[in-house]
Design an enzyme around this catalytic site. Structure first.
Site, short mmCIF file in Angstrom:
data_model
loop_
_atom_site.label_atom_id
_atom_site.label_comp_id
_atom_site.label_asym_id
_atom_site.label_seq_id
_atom_site.Cartn_x
_atom_site.Cartn_y
_atom_site.Cartn_z
N ARG A 162 0.81 -1.87 0.06
CA ARG A 162 -0.17 -0.02 -0.12
C ARG A 162 0.69 1.48 -0.15
O ARG A 162 0.08 2.19 -0.01
CB ARG A 162 -0.66 0.08 0.93
N HIS A 167 4.05 -25.38 12.92
CA HIS A 167 5.89 -26.52 12.65
C HIS A 167 6.12 -27.50 14.04
O HIS A 167 6.62 -27.79 13.68
CB HIS A 167 6.27 -24.48 13.34
N LYS A 169 14.36 -26.39 7.24
CA LYS A 169 15.30 -25.85 8.17
C LYS A 169 16.53 -27.28 7.70
O LYS A 169 15.75 -28.41 7.60
CB LYS A 169 15.51 -25.22 8.92
N GLU A 214 11.74 -18.98 22.01
CA GLU A 214 12.45 -17.95 21.68
C GLU A 214 12.17 -16.48 22.87
O GLU A 214 11.75 -16.42 23.19
CB GLU A 214 11.20 -16.66 20.26
N HIS A 264 8.24 -22.85 7.24
CA HIS A 264 9.49 -23.23 7.04
C HIS A 264 10.41 -23.81 8.19
O HIS A 264 11.39 -23.89 6.90
CB HIS A 264 9.81 -21.19 6.79
C1 BG6 Z 1 7.25 -17.72 12.19
C2 BG6 Z 1 6.36 -17.44 13.15
O1 BG6 Z 1 6.42 -18.69 11.36
O2 BG6 Z 1 8.22 -18.86 13.10
C3 BG6 Z 1 6.78 -16.01 14.35
O3 BG6 Z 1 5.27 -16.91 12.84
C4 BG6 Z 1 7.97 -17.19 14.40
O4 BG6 Z 1 6.00 -16.12 15.26
C5 BG6 Z 1 8.82 -16.90 13.60
O5 BG6 Z 1 9.11 -15.80 15.37
C6 BG6 Z 1 10.08 -18.41 13.98
O6 BG6 Z 1 11.06 -18.55 13.20
P1 BG6 Z 1 12.28 -18.29 12.82
O7 BG6 Z 1 13.23 -19.47 11.77
O8 BG6 Z 1 12.59 -17.75 13.36
O9 BG6 Z 1 13.09 -19.76 13.96
#
Ligand code: BG6
Length: 494
Positions: A49, A256, A198, A232, A194
């Site tokens: 946007r 995940h 890894k 985290e 994702h």
């Molecule tokens: C994302 C989440 O899918 O994965 C985030 O939405 C999270 O909240 C992140 O911080 C963690 O990914 P990575 O690759 O940094 O461990």
């Protein structure tokens, strides 16, 4: 197919001024470019946007890349040529007019390349916008790669990449999937998780199915428990509004962590094909069940102090920023083995790992002074930091006395203890690379995502019925110890 031989491709990124593009995508595309791992010609169209010119967008990309701590100054010379691949399209996702403009931009690129380029649409926006984008792409004719007048129009492909969470409960995910199915075939849809991309996670299958040493012990007879955790130390930062609407369980658990659990518990896929692997992963998910019927016996939740004061977070929010759940996989191989699934933000440590605890030998030839649990073998897949795999085993200590010492066999990707010193691709590099090559192995199938939601939806309800424990930022919540009837020696040797 080798990626360099792939047809000319345009990547359209919806949400190109957002968090994901800044944190992950810009660098991943650049790294692919720098390694010669993109088709030629390749174009990036940023769609968002904000009113930006092409040059502003290119300057943004340059800034993102050079601000990255790991940026290699030696590659500064190719930044100019890389940013020249990028174009910007200001647009409102609800306005059909902007899709028409996007269509014109894409057509111009096709004409310049004198072929119909592959079209890859990356939805790096909140999943709340998916429905609008799918519908408008279709209405504006953008779901076909090119008009029939463009050379080689029938040879180009059209794919969509969508981020998790795909929906926010079982019903919504199903509706979204039906909608997607109206416009695209399953082989055009790339649902990103994702974590599957890894490096250590990809290694789980190889490790399990290429080493008889472990696979023969991979069952309830030999494994006492498993922990899967993504901890985290960072807080929600700029993502308050999105995060507050979903919470930790849907953000990390539904995708995940359940995907990691599927890789650990699935049966041998029998072939190294995307279809076989995706089917085997999806097949085990319906067997995942809470370990106990009572919520307070299998789930805990927490919220870090100060969360409600984060930008765009509801000041009386009850959203969890931490969860731990105890589940089982109710099939022949795993019945009765507890799996502890855990994730949280603003914790005292940043660590993602899968820990497999093997049962202790029935008769231990060990000194009485040792007590319980000191001779279990532990296998750890460390996803981050210090990616690698370690096996803890016991050996006699040297000397006259008979005692047991914990020892480790380890393989670390960074080469300190193992053999691997090569730089490996980041998860998002892998996601883009595989999508362009048309390999769906590391993407979730519709069956897998639906089964994940079917499990998570009632757990989300149970989670909201247990007390929300407030924990200090940078500290581990006391509920982390919940359900752990084991006092593992592992904690002492790591
Ligand atoms: C994302 C989440 O899918 O994965 C985030 O939405 C999270 O909240 C992140 O911080 C963690 O990914 P990575 O690759 O940094 O461990």
């Amino acid at each position: 197919m080798e990626i360099k031989k792939e047809r000319p491709t345009v990547l359209v990124v919806f949400g190109a001024t957002g968090d994901l593009f800044k944190k992950k995508l810009a660098k991943a595309i650049f790294d692919l470019y720098a390694a010669g791992n993109l088709p030629r010609p390749f174009r990036i169209v940023g769609f968002s946007r904000k009113p930006l010119s092409h040059d502003d967008f290119r300057a943004n990309i340059r800034e993102i890349l050079t601000a990255d701590k790991s940026f290699d100054a030696l590659r500064a010379d190719i930044i100019d040529s890389f940013t020249r691949l990028a174009y910007y399209q200001k647009g409102d996702i609800t306005d059909l007019g902007t899709y028409a403009k996007l269509g014109e931009t894409l057509e111009k690129m096709d004409r310049e390349a004198n072929v119909c380029m592959n079209k890859l649409f990356y939805l790096a926006v909140s999943p709340l916008h998916y429905k609008t984008i799918f519908e408008n792409l279709s209405k504006s004719g953008l779901t076909i790669p090119c008009a029939p007048t463009v050379p080689e129009h029938s040879m180009a492909w059209y794919r969509v990449l969508v981020e998790k969470p795909f929906g926010s409960d079982e019903t919504e995910a199903m509706n979204l999937d039906k909608l997607l199915g109206r416009f695209f075939k399953e082989e055009q849809i790339y649902r990103i998780d994702h974590y599957l991309a890894k490096e250590t996670i990809q290694n789980i299958l190889t490790f399990r199915f290429s080493n008889t040493l472990f696979e023969s012990l991979w069952n309830k007879e030999n494994i006492s428990r498993v922990e899967i955790k993504i901890l985290e130390s960072t807080n929600v930062s700029a993502r308050g509004s999105f995060y507050d609407s979903i919470g930790a369980l849907k953000d990390m658990g539904q995708s995940h962590i359940l995907s990691m659990l599927a890789l650990i518990t699935m049966e041998n896929p029998g072939a190294l094909s995307p279809d076989a692997i995706r089917k085997a992963r999806a097949k085990v998910v319906p067997f995942i069940k809470p370990y106990d019927k009572r919520p307070d016996k299998y789930v805990v939740r927490g919220q870090y102090e100060g969360y409600v004061a984060e930008s765009a977070v509801n000041p009386v929010s009850q959203t969890e920023t931490y969860f731990k759940i105890k589940v089982k996989v109710a099939n022949k191989r795993w019945r009765s083995v507890p799996f502890y699934l855990e994730s949280g933000k603003a914790l005292g440590e940043a660590k993602s790992e899968i820990i497999i605890y093997f049962k202790e030998p029935k008769t231990c030839i060990c000194p009485p002074s040792i007590g319980n649990h000191t001779h279990e073998n532990i296998l750890t897949f460390r996803i981050q930091p210090n990616e690698g795999i370690t096996v803890l085993f016991w050996a006699k200590n040297s000397g006259f006395d008979f005692g047991l010492d914990a020892k480790q066999l380890s393989f670390l990707y960074n080469g300190k203890e193992g053999f691997e010193t090569r730089k490996f691709p980041d998860a998002y590099e892998r996601v883009l690379y595989d999508c362009i090559r048309g390999d769906q192995t590391l993407f979730s199938s519709t069956d897998e995502v639906m089964a994940q939601w079917k499990f998570i939806t009632p757990v989300v309800r149970d989670l909201s019925s247990v007390p929300l424990v407030i924990y200090k930022q940078g500290e581990n919540p006391e509920v982390r110890g919940a359900f752990s009837e084991y006092d593992s020696e592992y904690q002492n040797v790591n």
